[in-house]
Design an enzyme around this catalytic site. Structure first.
Site, PDB file in Angstrom:
ATOM      1  N   SER A  28     -64.960 178.670 -44.355  1.00  0.00           N
ATOM      2  CA  SER A  28     -64.068 178.616 -45.510  1.00  0.00           C
ATOM      3  C   SER A  28     -64.735 179.087 -46.797  1.00  0.00           C
ATOM      4  O   SER A  28     -64.061 179.618 -47.682  1.00  0.00           O
ATOM      5  CB  SER A  28     -63.543 177.191 -45.704  1.00  0.00           C
ATOM      6  N   HIS A 233     -64.710 172.936 -52.495  1.00  0.00           N
ATOM      7  CA  HIS A 233     -64.911 174.368 -52.275  1.00  0.00           C
ATOM      8  C   HIS A 233     -65.042 175.081 -53.621  1.00  0.00           C
ATOM      9  O   HIS A 233     -64.525 174.601 -54.633  1.00  0.00           O
ATOM     10  CB  HIS A 233     -63.733 174.981 -51.504  1.00  0.00           C
TER      11      HIS A 233
END
Length: 256
Positions: A28, A233
């Site tokens: 990711s 993230h």
């Protein structure tokens, strides 16, 4: 001038290495989850992921972007190496976090006690140190076999948290534990890359992200957020700084 504008101005004057074929592998963090502009929701690949930004800046004749949210080293080996070829000149890779069950660790640290978080990180670090070196070795060998001419750049993960507390941040003990896990992952990844004898290049992004973690004044990483999958993230500025790191190392590597 904003950070984003300054960075893009700096990149505009960097001579572009000529690349015919570029392939971006990984999880990711490589796919750009959290940076917005997702073009493919299944794998979380974003228009603002550093591989897409590099492709837009340098226009390789062929670009493949199989990186996918949730990918482990085995997933990359089984499902992504098919994008490589004997003509591939540049490969980027970010992987290893999911081998250490990053999602479970962060869920435990977000919802559980300090002790539960510390134990979860300890288990992850044990796996990182015992299992990940061999997994990296097999994956790196697979990449070299599938793309023997390529320069391979392995980009690491940042520490997620700053030392000071903030709204939406975790406790001091949890922040320290998670950052210790990031340090262990960076150390093992760097050692695995070094063991290739220079065939691959490791980019440690921890120093660049220092001061820009969660609870920093200018964070490049999302805290717990909505959508939930974007939590922990890099945001768009974080992906731009991954791009900067890639630009710096690729400029050297591709001209050797």
């Amino acid at each position: 001038m904003s950070i984003t504008a300054a960075l893009m101005l700096a990149l505009a004057v960097v001579p572009a290495p000529e690349v015919t074929e570029y392939v971006a592998l990984g999880d990711s963090y490589a796919a750009g989850v959290g940076s917005g502009g997702n073009a493919e929701t299944g794998c979380g690949r974003s228009d603002f992921a550093h591989p897409n930004l590099w492709k837009d800046s340098h226009s390789p004749a062929r670009f493949a972007f199989p990186a996918c949210s949730g990918a482990t080293t085995q997933h990359v080996a089984d499902r992504q190496l098919g994008s490589l070829s004997g003509e591939t000149e540049l490969v980027t890779l970010t992987v290893g976090g999911m081998d250490a069950d990053f999602t479970k660790v962060m869920t435990t640290c977000t919802l559980g006690s300090d002790g539960a978080c510390e134990k979860s990180v300890e288990r992850a670090v044990q796996l990182i140190r015992s299992e990940l070196p061999g997994r990296f070795e097999r994956l790196f060998q697979g990449i070299e076999a599938a793309a023997p001419k390529a320069k391979v750049v392995v980009l690491g993960y940042p520490r997620l948290f700053e030392s000071r507390s903030c709204s939406g941040g975790l406790s001091a003990a949890k922040r320290a534990a998670v950052n210790d896990g990031a340090d262990a992952l960076a150390e093992v990844t760097a050692a695995a890359v070094a063991a290739t004898g220079g065939a691959l290049t490791f980019v440690d992004v921890r120093e660049a992200f220092a001061g820009h973690g969660i609870c920093g004044e200018d964070p490049w990483v999302h805290p717990l957020t909505t959508p939930l999958g974007h939590s922990y993230h890099p945001n768009r500025d974080g992906q731009l700084w991954y791009l900067r790191a890639l630009e710096s190392v690729a400029k050297t590597a591709l001209r050797r």
